[in-house]
Design a protein around this motif. Structure first.
Motif, PDB file in Angstrom:
ATOM      1  N   LYS A 131       6.032 -30.489 -31.079  1.00  0.00           N
ATOM      2  CA  LYS A 131       5.900 -29.724 -29.840  1.00  0.00           C
ATOM      3  C   LYS A 131       4.889 -30.317 -28.860  1.00  0.00           C
ATOM      4  O   LYS A 131       4.893 -29.953 -27.686  1.00  0.00           O
ATOM      5  N   TRP A 132       4.028 -31.189 -29.337  1.00  0.00           N
ATOM      6  CA  TRP A 132       2.870 -31.597 -28.562  1.00  0.00           C
ATOM      7  C   TRP A 132       2.767 -33.118 -28.435  1.00  0.00           C
ATOM      8  O   TRP A 132       3.323 -33.853 -29.239  1.00  0.00           O
ATOM      9  N   VAL A 133       1.965 -33.519 -27.449  1.00  0.00           N
ATOM     10  CA  VAL A 133       1.364 -34.854 -27.439  1.00  0.00           C
ATOM     11  C   VAL A 133      -0.108 -34.647 -27.756  1.00  0.00           C
ATOM     12  O   VAL A 133      -0.805 -33.894 -27.058  1.00  0.00           O
ATOM     13  N   LEU A 134      -0.568 -35.283 -28.827  1.00  0.00           N
ATOM     14  CA  LEU A 134      -1.958 -35.173 -29.260  1.00  0.00           C
ATOM     15  C   LEU A 134      -2.739 -36.363 -28.729  1.00  0.00           C
ATOM     16  O   LEU A 134      -2.316 -37.512 -28.898  1.00  0.00           O
ATOM     17  N   ALA A 135      -3.870 -36.092 -28.083  1.00  0.00           N
ATOM     18  CA  ALA A 135      -4.781 -37.140 -27.640  1.00  0.00           C
ATOM     19  C   ALA A 135      -6.106 -36.976 -28.378  1.00  0.00           C
ATOM     20  O   ALA A 135      -6.663 -35.874 -28.420  1.00  0.00           O
ATOM     21  N   VAL A 136      -6.585 -38.056 -28.957  1.00  0.00           N
ATOM     22  CA  VAL A 136      -7.888 -38.068 -29.623  1.00  0.00           C
ATOM     23  C   VAL A 136      -8.743 -39.118 -28.917  1.00  0.00           C
ATOM     24  O   VAL A 136      -8.417 -40.300 -28.941  1.00  0.00           O
ATOM     25  N   ALA A 137      -9.806 -38.668 -28.276  1.00  0.00           N
ATOM     26  CA  ALA A 137     -10.605 -39.530 -27.408  1.00  0.00           C
ATOM     27  C   ALA A 137     -11.845 -40.055 -28.121  1.00  0.00           C
ATOM     28  O   ALA A 137     -12.356 -39.436 -29.068  1.00  0.00           O
ATOM     29  N   HIS A 138     -12.319 -41.195 -27.632  1.00  0.00           N
ATOM     30  CA  HIS A 138     -13.568 -41.768 -28.129  1.00  0.00           C
ATOM     31  C   HIS A 138     -14.376 -42.276 -26.950  1.00  0.00           C
ATOM     32  O   HIS A 138     -13.835 -42.586 -25.880  1.00  0.00           O
ATOM     33  N   ASP A 139     -15.679 -42.383 -27.145  1.00  0.00           N
ATOM     34  CA  ASP A 139     -16.566 -42.974 -26.156  1.00  0.00           C
ATOM     35  C   ASP A 139     -16.884 -44.416 -26.553  1.00  0.00           C
ATOM     36  O   ASP A 139     -16.620 -44.832 -27.694  1.00  0.00           O
ATOM     37  N   ALA A 140     -17.465 -45.167 -25.640  1.00  0.00           N
ATOM     38  CA  ALA A 140     -17.966 -46.495 -25.966  1.00  0.00           C
ATOM     39  C   ALA A 140     -19.017 -46.373 -27.069  1.00  0.00           C
ATOM     40  O   ALA A 140     -19.824 -45.440 -27.079  1.00  0.00           O
ATOM     41  N   GLY A 141     -18.963 -47.287 -28.028  1.00  0.00           N
ATOM     42  CA  GLY A 141     -19.903 -47.271 -29.144  1.00  0.00           C
ATOM     43  C   GLY A 141     -19.390 -46.577 -30.377  1.00  0.00           C
ATOM     44  O   GLY A 141     -19.997 -46.677 -31.447  1.00  0.00           O
ATOM     45  N   GLU A 161       0.344 -35.929 -38.022  1.00  0.00           N
ATOM     46  CA  GLU A 161       1.230 -35.773 -39.166  1.00  0.00           C
ATOM     47  C   GLU A 161       1.147 -34.341 -39.716  1.00  0.00           C
ATOM     48  O   GLU A 161       2.179 -33.741 -40.057  1.00  0.00           O
ATOM     49  N   TYR A 162      -0.056 -33.801 -39.768  1.00  0.00           N
ATOM     50  CA  TYR A 162      -0.226 -32.437 -40.237  1.00  0.00           C
ATOM     51  C   TYR A 162       0.446 -31.436 -39.306  1.00  0.00           C
ATOM     52  O   TYR A 162       1.162 -30.521 -39.758  1.00  0.00           O
ATOM     53  N   LEU A 163       0.239 -31.596 -37.998  1.00  0.00           N
ATOM     54  CA  LEU A 163       0.862 -30.677 -37.050  1.00  0.00           C
ATOM     55  C   LEU A 163       2.377 -30.720 -37.161  1.00  0.00           C
ATOM     56  O   LEU A 163       3.045 -29.678 -37.129  1.00  0.00           O
ATOM     57  N   ALA A 164       2.934 -31.916 -37.289  1.00  0.00           N
ATOM     58  CA  ALA A 164       4.390 -32.043 -37.426  1.00  0.00           C
ATOM     59  C   ALA A 164       4.873 -31.342 -38.689  1.00  0.00           C
ATOM     60  O   ALA A 164       5.919 -30.686 -38.695  1.00  0.00           O
ATOM     61  N   CYS A 221      -0.529 -39.550 -30.021  1.00  0.00           N
ATOM     62  CA  CYS A 221       0.558 -39.462 -30.994  1.00  0.00           C
ATOM     63  C   CYS A 221       1.434 -38.260 -30.634  1.00  0.00           C
ATOM     64  O   CYS A 221       0.906 -37.197 -30.278  1.00  0.00           O
ATOM     65  N   PRO A 222       2.747 -38.373 -30.749  1.00  0.00           N
ATOM     66  CA  PRO A 222       3.618 -37.228 -30.520  1.00  0.00           C
ATOM     67  C   PRO A 222       3.792 -36.408 -31.796  1.00  0.00           C
ATOM     68  O   PRO A 222       3.774 -36.948 -32.909  1.00  0.00           O
ATOM     69  N   THR A 223       3.955 -35.104 -31.643  1.00  0.00           N
ATOM     70  CA  THR A 223       4.326 -34.237 -32.759  1.00  0.00           C
ATOM     71  C   THR A 223       5.612 -33.514 -32.353  1.00  0.00           C
ATOM     72  O   THR A 223       6.277 -33.913 -31.407  1.00  0.00           O
ATOM     73  N   LEU A 236      -4.254 -31.282 -26.632  1.00  0.00           N
ATOM     74  CA  LEU A 236      -2.834 -31.070 -26.887  1.00  0.00           C
ATOM     75  C   LEU A 236      -2.155 -30.679 -25.588  1.00  0.00           C
ATOM     76  O   LEU A 236      -2.589 -29.731 -24.924  1.00  0.00           O
ATOM     77  N   VAL A 237      -1.112 -31.420 -25.204  1.00  0.00           N
ATOM     78  CA  VAL A 237      -0.266 -31.020 -24.075  1.00  0.00           C
ATOM     79  C   VAL A 237       1.165 -30.939 -24.579  1.00  0.00           C
ATOM     80  O   VAL A 237       1.551 -31.634 -25.521  1.00  0.00           O
ATOM     81  N   GLN A 238       1.950 -30.072 -23.947  1.00  0.00           N
ATOM     82  CA  GLN A 238       3.320 -29.892 -24.403  1.00  0.00           C
ATOM     83  C   GLN A 238       4.104 -31.201 -24.284  1.00  0.00           C
ATOM     84  O   GLN A 238       4.016 -31.912 -23.292  1.00  0.00           O
ATOM     85  N   ARG A 239       4.881 -31.488 -25.318  1.00  0.00           N
ATOM     86  CA  ARG A 239       5.701 -32.694 -25.336  1.00  0.00           C
ATOM     87  C   ARG A 239       7.006 -32.459 -24.579  1.00  0.00           C
ATOM     88  O   ARG A 239       7.743 -31.505 -24.856  1.00  0.00           O
ATOM     89  N   ASP A 240       7.299 -33.332 -23.632  1.00  0.00           N
ATOM     90  CA  ASP A 240       8.570 -33.253 -22.921  1.00  0.00           C
ATOM     91  C   ASP A 240       9.716 -33.501 -23.897  1.00  0.00           C
ATOM     92  O   ASP A 240       9.705 -34.474 -24.650  1.00  0.00           O
ATOM     93  N   GLY A 241      10.701 -32.599 -23.905  1.00  0.00           N
ATOM     94  CA  GLY A 241      11.824 -32.748 -24.805  1.00  0.00           C
ATOM     95  C   GLY A 241      11.515 -32.380 -26.235  1.00  0.00           C
ATOM     96  O   GLY A 241      12.315 -32.654 -27.138  1.00  0.00           O
ATOM     97  N   GLY A 242      10.358 -31.743 -26.471  1.00  0.00           N
ATOM     98  CA  GLY A 242       9.978 -31.353 -27.818  1.00  0.00           C
ATOM     99  C   GLY A 242      10.663 -30.070 -28.260  1.00  0.00           C
ATOM    100  O   GLY A 242      11.586 -29.576 -27.603  1.00  0.00           O
ATOM    101  N   GLU A 243      10.186 -29.511 -29.367  1.00  0.00           N
ATOM    102  CA  GLU A 243      10.850 -28.377 -29.995  1.00  0.00           C
ATOM    103  C   GLU A 243      10.306 -27.019 -29.563  1.00  0.00           C
ATOM    104  O   GLU A 243      10.732 -25.996 -30.101  1.00  0.00           O
ATOM    105  N   ALA A 244       9.352 -27.009 -28.632  1.00  0.00           N
ATOM    106  CA  ALA A 244       8.805 -25.723 -28.184  1.00  0.00           C
ATOM    107  C   ALA A 244       9.879 -24.917 -27.473  1.00  0.00           C
ATOM    108  O   ALA A 244      10.627 -25.451 -26.645  1.00  0.00           O
ATOM    109  N   GLU A 245       9.956 -23.621 -27.777  1.00  0.00           N
ATOM    110  CA  GLU A 245      10.958 -22.746 -27.171  1.00  0.00           C
ATOM    111  C   GLU A 245      10.451 -22.084 -25.908  1.00  0.00           C
ATOM    112  O   GLU A 245      11.203 -21.410 -25.217  1.00  0.00           O
ATOM    113  N   GLU A 246       9.173 -22.249 -25.595  1.00  0.00           N
ATOM    114  CA  GLU A 246       8.591 -21.693 -24.383  1.00  0.00           C
ATOM    115  C   GLU A 246       7.505 -22.634 -23.892  1.00  0.00           C
ATOM    116  O   GLU A 246       7.075 -23.535 -24.619  1.00  0.00           O
ATOM    117  N   ASP A 247       7.071 -22.433 -22.651  1.00  0.00           N
ATOM    118  CA  ASP A 247       6.024 -23.280 -22.098  1.00  0.00           C
ATOM    119  C   ASP A 247       4.719 -23.074 -22.858  1.00  0.00           C
ATOM    120  O   ASP A 247       4.328 -21.932 -23.152  1.00  0.00           O
TER     121      ASP A 247
END
Length: 214
Positions: free
Chosen positions: A182-192, A207-210, A178-180, A57-68
């Motif tokens: 306050k956040w940008v959510l990244a879900v990673a996978h490996d080969a295979g 969707e749940y976080l939003a 996916c954006p939420t 999770l990284v903070q979304r630029d222009g999102g609804e977070a009121e602090e860093d």
């Protein structure tokens, strides 16, 4: 309309628990849930899903977070610096994080392979080399959001089959973004790994976080 979610298995921090009334019941009007424990949520989803190598999770630029907000991760290291977080945000823009520019995620250099709308979400597909990491579509049909909730990926209920037909096994490491609120959510996978599960996790957790204001 928003889907219903089962919150009972989702991790929350202790503290705002209901006071007990005489006789063992919860006092009327008392709150029964504390704030969502985002780190515990990431840890549990990664632990329970064999087609997810890590989450970030990284903070979304222009999102609804009121602090860093500091980045949070499970299975993704090192944490992104400010430039990498900005690149993740910029990947939703046409032309962002493509070609030789790319971005770094979990120590790997990745680029945008695809952008698509799935239900109400705009999903960015990242892969090493910037190529679509599987042959068939990595989503549950054109424009269809998968009918899963966040709880399905915490209690094992979605561990035995994917939504997409045909092979969806990744030939290279990658991630879904996916954006939420306050956040940008990244879900990673490996080969295979089966990316039909990976994208289901990404969309359902986003969707749940939003829905939780996150």
């Amino acid at each position: 309309p928003p889907r219903s979610f089962c919150f009972c298995v989702l991790p929350r921090t202790p503290g705002a628990m209901a006071d007990e009334a005489p006789g063992g019941g919860a006092a009327e009007g008392a709150e029964g849930e504390g704030p969502l424990d985002l780190q515990a949520l990431l840890d549990e989803v990664v632990e329970r899903n064999r087609h997810v190598s890590g989450m970030l999770l990284v903070q979304r630029d222009g999102g609804e977070a009121e602090e860093d907000l500091a980045p949070l991760a499970s299975g993704v290291a090192p944490l992104p610096d400010a430039a990498a977080a900005a690149a993740l945000n910029h990947s939703f823009d046409e032309g962002g994080a493509q070609g030789s520019e790319g971005l770094e995620l979990g120590g790997r250099r990745m680029a945008v392979a695809e952008r698509r709308e799935v239900g109400e979400f705009y999903v960015v597909v990242l892969s090493e080399g910037g190529q679509v990491p599987v042959g068939p579509s990595t989503t549950a049909g054109a424009g269809e959001a998968p009918d899963f909730s966040a709880a399905d990926f915490l209690d094992g209920g979605a561990s035995v089959g994917g939504l997409a037909e045909g092979p969806t096994i990744a030939i290279a490491p990658g991630a879904f973004l996916c954006p939420t609120r306050k956040w940008v959510l990244a879900v990673a996978h490996d080969a295979g790994m089966d990316t039909s599960f990976t994208v289901q996790v990404c969309i359902s957790i986003a969707e749940y976080l939003a829905s939780e204001g996150e």
